[in-house]
Design a protein around this motif. Structure first.
Motif, short mmCIF file in Angstrom:
data_model
loop_
_atom_site.label_atom_id
_atom_site.label_comp_id
_atom_site.label_asym_id
_atom_site.label_seq_id
_atom_site.Cartn_x
_atom_site.Cartn_y
_atom_site.Cartn_z
N UNK A 194 42.51 39.49 58.60
CA UNK A 194 43.52 39.87 57.62
C UNK A 194 44.32 38.67 57.12
N UNK A 195 44.74 38.75 55.87
CA UNK A 195 45.53 37.68 55.28
C UNK A 195 46.64 38.28 54.41
N UNK A 210 40.55 43.48 55.04
CA UNK A 210 39.17 43.01 55.05
C UNK A 210 38.67 42.80 53.64
N UNK A 211 37.65 41.99 53.49
CA UNK A 211 37.10 41.72 52.16
C UNK A 211 36.54 42.98 51.52
N UNK A 212 36.16 43.97 52.34
CA UNK A 212 35.65 45.22 51.79
C UNK A 212 36.74 46.02 51.08
N UNK A 222 34.72 42.52 35.21
CA UNK A 222 35.91 41.70 35.30
C UNK A 222 37.11 42.42 35.90
N UNK A 223 36.92 43.64 36.39
CA UNK A 223 38.03 44.44 36.92
C UNK A 223 37.88 44.63 38.42
N UNK A 224 39.00 44.44 39.14
CA UNK A 224 38.99 44.60 40.60
C UNK A 224 40.09 45.54 41.02
N UNK A 225 39.87 46.21 42.14
CA UNK A 225 40.87 47.05 42.77
C UNK A 225 41.00 46.55 44.21
N UNK A 226 42.21 46.19 44.59
CA UNK A 226 42.46 45.64 45.92
C UNK A 226 43.37 46.61 46.67
#
Length: 153
Positions: free
Chosen positions: A93-94, A111-113, A121-125
């Motif tokens: 974790x970060x 996690x990166x998942x 070009x769109x991300x959901x974090x």
């Protein structure tokens, strides 16, 4: 689309009325909240059953559209990341320090998942509390932000 009425009851909950039936506590749910937020909207009753389908928000009378927009705004909270100031580590974790359209904040990426691509070009974090942060267009981010983000993609 069938004729219906939307009102608020004394508790501030949406009430759907059509064909002599009434459902209190209906919830609007968007089919495509990011790609087409004003198209494809279901009204779901307290039991989780769809009571109406709305193709386009623009098809509704102004008073009903206003009620739905108020309800959607109160339940949808998805800050949009404008800049990534820093990350505590490139391993998870970060903790991420970001600037959103609602101000600066920090969140923990477990996690990166938890970083999902929704398009080219769109991300959901998703943070450790389940809050979704949107990056609408990676190309619009500044170079420093893209460089940090690339380490996780």
């Amino acid at each position: 689309m069938t004729e219906f009425q939307l009102t608020r009851n004394a508790f501030g909950r949406l009430v759907f009325t059509a064909g002599g039936e009434s459902h209190s506590g209906v919830v609007p749910v968007r089919a495509f909240p990011i790609a087409a937020p004003d198209e494809g909207l279901a009204l779901v009753n307290a039991e989780g059953h769809e009571v109406a389908w709305i193709e386009r928000m623009t098809e509704l009378p102004a008073d009903q559209r206003s009620l739905l927009e108020e309800e959607l705004a109160s339940r949808e909270f998805m800050p949009e990341i404008c800049r990534i100031h820093g990350v505590s580590s490139f391993a998870t974790p970060s903790t991420w320090q970001v600037e959103t359209h609602r101000g600066e904040t920090a969140f923990v990426l477990k996690g990166e998942e938890d970083i999902r691509r929704l398009g080219h070009h769109t991300l959901l974090i998703a943070d450790s509390h389940g809050i979704q942060f949107l990056i609408r267009d990676i190309k619009v981010l500044d170079r420093h932000s893209r460089k940090l983000l690339d380490r996780f993609l």
